[in-house]
Motif scaffolding. Structure first.
Motif, mmCIF file in Angstrom:
data_model
loop_
_atom_site.group_PDB
_atom_site.id
_atom_site.type_symbol
_atom_site.label_atom_id
_atom_site.label_comp_id
_atom_site.label_asym_id
_atom_site.label_seq_id
_atom_site.Cartn_x
_atom_site.Cartn_y
_atom_site.Cartn_z
ATOM 1 N N ARG A 512 -18.142 -41.396 51.791
ATOM 2 C CA ARG A 512 -17.686 -42.706 51.325
ATOM 3 C C ARG A 512 -17.575 -42.791 49.802
ATOM 4 N N ARG A 513 -17.987 -41.775 49.084
ATOM 5 C CA ARG A 513 -17.845 -41.770 47.630
ATOM 6 C C ARG A 513 -17.195 -40.456 47.211
ATOM 7 N N VAL A 514 -16.184 -40.559 46.342
ATOM 8 C CA VAL A 514 -15.372 -39.412 45.954
ATOM 9 C C VAL A 514 -15.274 -39.352 44.435
ATOM 10 N N ALA A 515 -15.204 -38.146 43.908
ATOM 11 C CA ALA A 515 -14.939 -37.929 42.480
ATOM 12 C C ALA A 515 -13.804 -36.926 42.362
ATOM 13 N N VAL A 516 -12.883 -37.174 41.447
ATOM 14 C CA VAL A 516 -11.777 -36.252 41.200
ATOM 15 C C VAL A 516 -11.554 -36.154 39.699
ATOM 16 N N ARG A 517 -11.055 -35.007 39.272
ATOM 17 C CA ARG A 517 -10.625 -34.888 37.887
ATOM 18 C C ARG A 517 -9.109 -35.005 37.856
ATOM 19 N N PHE A 518 -8.635 -35.856 36.959
ATOM 20 C CA PHE A 518 -7.198 -36.043 36.826
ATOM 21 C C PHE A 518 -6.887 -36.264 35.357
ATOM 22 N N GLY A 519 -5.958 -35.470 34.826
ATOM 23 C CA GLY A 519 -5.646 -35.603 33.410
ATOM 24 C C GLY A 519 -6.856 -35.269 32.567
ATOM 25 N N ARG A 520 -7.254 -36.179 31.687
ATOM 26 C CA ARG A 520 -8.350 -35.924 30.747
ATOM 27 C C ARG A 520 -9.648 -36.595 31.166
ATOM 28 N N SER A 521 -9.716 -37.160 32.379
ATOM 29 C CA SER A 521 -10.904 -37.900 32.799
ATOM 30 C C SER A 521 -11.302 -37.532 34.220
#
Length: 911
Positions: A512-521
């Protein structure tokens, strides 16, 4: 870069003189100054009409001539501009003679309303002229400058205005915005190098011209000082340029800038750096690239690296110990027991090692290129997975007990290879495949597959996927649609993905909780919640959640960064207790902090709670609270209850448990302020006069006589050092009193559109800060209104030395002003963006938030759905934070790259 020819204009600014007469020239100066070389008057030529055309209609030919000579059109869009005949005429000319893409929009009021096919929708608050209907094939380039309407004094160097100007200047120059900011920084470096050259020349002159020695020395000293100033400005700008991508470097640069010149610019850069990415706990530099990560239930973190080393990092990320006996082959996977005591690592060559504490227990060969590892809850079994299967090892010896085959399932390879393994129990293992398929195996003499979950993931191409670190949940996304899946429960949840696509993805064990890297953040999102950005580290190549999903480790570029999603800022101290909802619709949160820091007290619904500095929170027996304060000597806790004043002994912070009920003093009290010793100032919203009360004796010492017609007191402030009291009457007047005699010494009528709000004395000066509708007013009892600070605030707090003023603004923002220059230094979110689910949205109204002064220039804020949080308002402590959090010093290569000069011999960071 593109630039207008001689006699031409790069941009034409069209605006309403009535409402944007201050913003337009500030934006013009910002555009002209950005990337300006030192030898040139301006970087861009911008036309802005300085005359009210309604009063001089014959000027249209001159305006039209300026339009003909302009490359771009900048519209300061607002309902007033949309209704202006002159703005409409200018827009009409532009659309008839230029491409719509060259019309840029700065929204200064109202809203942008786009209907189907990009048709402008009408309405009283629509900021766009109807002439723009259908002019664009897509949404045009625009920036939001509505905040500028509330700024009484607008500077062309305001960071928010500079960011908007950079967006437009990038289009005008025909270069990316990041390149433009980098060029602006490079120009400042050039000025710094030129200044250093001047110093060298003056030094030579000093030696050559002995007769002019005194003058040369003075000139050299002045040049050295100017070099330090130029260098500090360059450092501050460099810090601001990298804060979004490498906040550790930004902190070190801003600390170096402060060492050279503690100016407003450097303090602003320092504040921005130490408040960037508030969830960031610490940077931990690594000797090699991190290739494997595992969290223990205790919060300890195990990391394996490309050089074969393995280490254990404590929960606070402040202490790291390396495990002995590691090999040299790159570590592929690591696992750690729930208590953090046992660590297993498998390298690319297949060697598996087990440590107990820091001692290597055994090392055995295994299958090469492992992809996952896990330790059973009973610490008797280890699972090491490769793409084709999983070995089950005895934890006491490393002996292989069994192997789980990863082939032969009925879907003929379309699920991909094995990607995860995790224990669901002491003898229950789940094996996960690349596309979400899961097999559950029962461990026995011969492992037996007991269940297969194919998973709901479609066979279409996905834009990102990952198994959780413990192998219990799976996540995938397809162009903005995210899906979490827990195979054992066969439970799936769908929610909006934080980004469209990413190859660096992590999911917690619940799915239910996700983290992704996209661009510079890095971005995180929880099912049913809003997306949250974690800026400050653009180099993340892997992300890993802790078992409880509340912490996140990002690794890449030889660095490990720990985020705590429950933490809110490096300048804050938060209590572990979440504040409850309001007791009534008209109630706010009352908060008090012991003057020696021994306890914090707040109103939690209908219950007053006290947390001592070294103990558990407990209830305080006060029946009804309107305002709350400790006495200045810290011996009593005082509550204003409208009809009486209630007093509890509190010599050690919280009132003793044996005290069952407070002592009452018969005086009407709507508000209470500590004065000195056991004396407090109390006031009522009715016609009762403010009074000084000694709560130790229960006596009213004296009353402050208000002039005839004053209906009561709204707020009050005390400056014991100057023996001065100020009160804001309901009529809008401010009255000053001598504390000793109780005599009124001065009166001033409020100049704003509303009665004065919160009052706060600048310590030792007699200057009174008053919250008004759109600003903070500064009053002197003898000279009246001295000026206004840019921006408003509903709660105010001065630092002990009076050099800084903090305010809590609409939108729950902490705003800080530098008082010597009376300039806004910076602002940041004071509490997490939204209260916890189920709490009244009034929790985000600063008029209902609780604030209290604490020792050590710490200002406390409390609101429902959040924890009481203390902010440090002290640049010296900010500098200490900037030096310690990066956990390293600035490298010479970083200095050369970002500052553009040779670094000094000493790059150590000291506050």
């Amino acid at each position: 870069m593109e630039r207008a020819a001689d006699g031409e204009f790069d941009a034409f600014i069209s605006y309403s003189h009535a409402v944007d007469g201050s913003l337009a020239p500030a934006l013009q100066r910002a555009l002209e100054d950005l990337t300006r070389p030192w030898y040139r008057r301006r970087a861009l030529r911008v036309f802005r009409d300085r005359t009210n055309l309604a009063a001089a209609p014959g000027l249209w030919p001159a305006i039209e001539a300026a339009l003909v000579r302009s490359r771009y059109f900048v519209l300061l869009a607002s309902p007033e501009a949309a209704g202006s005949a002159w703005v409409q005429r200018e827009v009409a000319w532009w659309l008839s003679n230029r491409e719509p893409a060259t019309l840029l929009i700065a929204l200064t009021g109202g809203d942008l309303r786009w209907g189907l096919d990009h048709v402008v929708e009408s309405g009283p608050d629509c900021a766009l002229p109807g002439l723009l209907t259908g002019a664009y094939s897509g949404e045009p380039l625009w920036v939001d400058l509505r905040w500028a309407r509330t700024e009484p004094v607008l500077s062309a160097r305001d960071s928010r205005l500079l960011d908007a100007a950079a967006t437009f200047a990038a289009a005008l120059h025909g270069v990316p915005k990041d390149d433009l900011v980098g060029l602006d920084l490079a120009r400042h470096r050039g000025v710094l190098r030129l200044t250093r050259l001047v110093i060298a020349v003056l030094t030579v002159l000093l030696v050559a011209a002995a007769t002019g020695g005194v003058l040369a020395v003075r000139q050299r000293d002045a040049a050295v000082e100017q070099t330090a100033l130029a260098e500090s400005r360059t450092l501050a700008m460099a810090a601001q340029s990298v804060a979004a991508t490498r906040v550790d470097t930004a902190m070190l640069l801003s600390a170096q800038a402060m060492r050279r010149d503690p100016s407003l610019r450097t303090q602003s850069a320092l504040f921005a750096a130490v408040t960037a990415s508030p969830h960031l706990v610490r940077f931990v530099p690594q000797p090699a690239e991190v290739t494997g990560v595992a969290f223990a239930e205790t919060g300890d973190i195990v990391m394996g690296r490309a050089d074969g080393s393995v280490s254990r990092l404590d929960r606070s990320a402040s202490a790291e110990e390396f495990l002995g006996g590691a090999g040299s082959s790159p570590i592929a996977v690591v696992a750690v027991s729930a208590d953090g005591g046992s660590v297993v690592a498998a390298d690319q060559a297949g060697t598996v090692r087990l440590w107990s504490g820091t001692t290597l227990k055994w090392s055995v060969p295994g299958q090469p290129a492992p992809v996952a590892a896990a330790i059973a809850p009973d610490r008797r079994t280890i699972a090491i997975a490769t793409t084709g299967g999983a070995d089950i090892l005895a934890m006491d010896s490393g002996h292989r007990r069994a192997r789980i085959a990863g082939d032969g399932h009925p879907r003929f390879g379309i699920d991909g290879e094995i990607a995860a393994v995790g224990f669901l129990g002491d003898d229950l293992v789940q094996v996960g495949y690349e596309r979400g398929r899961a097999e559950i195996w029962r461990l026995a003499a011969r492992p037996r597959r007991t269940d297969v979950r194919e998973g709901p993931m479609p066979q279409d191409a996905t834009t990102g996927s990952a198994w959780s670190a413990g192998g219990r949940s799976f996540y995938w996304m397809i162009y903005g649609a995210g899906h979490g899946y827990v195979p054992r429960l066969d439970a799936a949840v769908s929610f909006r993905s934080p980004v469209l696509a990413s190859q660096v993805v992590a999911v917690d064990e619940t799915g239910r909780r996700v983290a992704v890297r996209f661009g510079r953040s890095i971005y995180t999102v929880e099912a049913g919640g809003a997306t949250e950005e974690l800026p400050g580290f653009a180099d993340a190549t892997s992300l890993t959640f802790s078992p409880d999903g509340r912490r996140l480790l990002a690794t890449g570029a030889g660095t490990a960064i720990l985020f705590d999603l429950d933490r809110w800022g490096r300048l804050t101290t938060a209590l572990p207790d979440q504040v409850g909802d309001y007791a009534c619709k008209a109630c706010g949160v009352e908060l008090a902090v012991h003057p020696h820091g021994r306890a914090t007290v707040w109103l939690d619904g209908n219950t007053l709670r006290c947390r001592p500095a070294d103990g558990r929170v407990r209830a305080v027996p006060l029946r009804y609270v309107i305002d709350l304060a400790f006495t200045a000597d810290g011996k009593y806790l005082v509550s204003a209850t409208d009809d009486v004043l209630e007093v509890l002994p509190a010599p050690n912070g919280c009132p003793p448990p044996r005290v069952r009920s407070p002592r009452s003093i018969q005086v009407r009290a709507f508000g209470v302020r500590p004065v000195t010793g056991s004396i407090v100032l109390v006031w009522s919203g009715n016609e009762d006069e403010p009074a000084l009360v000694d709560v130790a004796t229960g006596k009213v010492l004296r009353k402050l006589r208000l002039p005839a017609g004053a209906d009561g007191v709204r707020k009050a402030a005390v400056d014991p050092a100057l023996n001065m009291i100020a009160v804001a009457a309901d009529t809008g007047a401010i009255h000053w009193f001598d504390m000793t005699s109780g005599n009124r010494t001065a009166t001033a009528e409020a100049t704003g559109t509303i009665a004065p709000g919160v009052l706060e004395f600048q310590p030792g000066t007699g200057l009174l800060a008053v919250s008004a509708e759109n600003s903070v007013e500064l009053w002197d009892p003898h000279r009246g209104l001295l000026g206004r600070l840019s921006g408003a605030a509903n709660q105010l707090h001065f630092t002990a030395d009076g050099r800084m003023l903090a305010g809590l603004t609409d939108g729950d923002r902490l705003r800080i002003w530098d008082m010597p220059s009376r300039t806004l230094l910076g602002e940041v979110a004071a509490l997490p963006d939204t209260p916890s689910e189920g709490f009244d949205t009034k929790a985000r109204d600063p008029a209902f938030a609780g604030t209290a002064n604490g020792p050590g220039d710490r200002w406390w804020i409390a609101a429902p759905g959040a924890r009481p949080t203390g902010w440090t308002i002290n640049p010296a402590e900010w500098a200490t934070t900037a030096c310690t959090w990066p956990n390293r010093t600035l490298a010479p290569t970083e200095w050369r790259q970002l500052v553009g000069t040779d670094p000094p011999a000493d790059l150590s960071c000291s506050s």
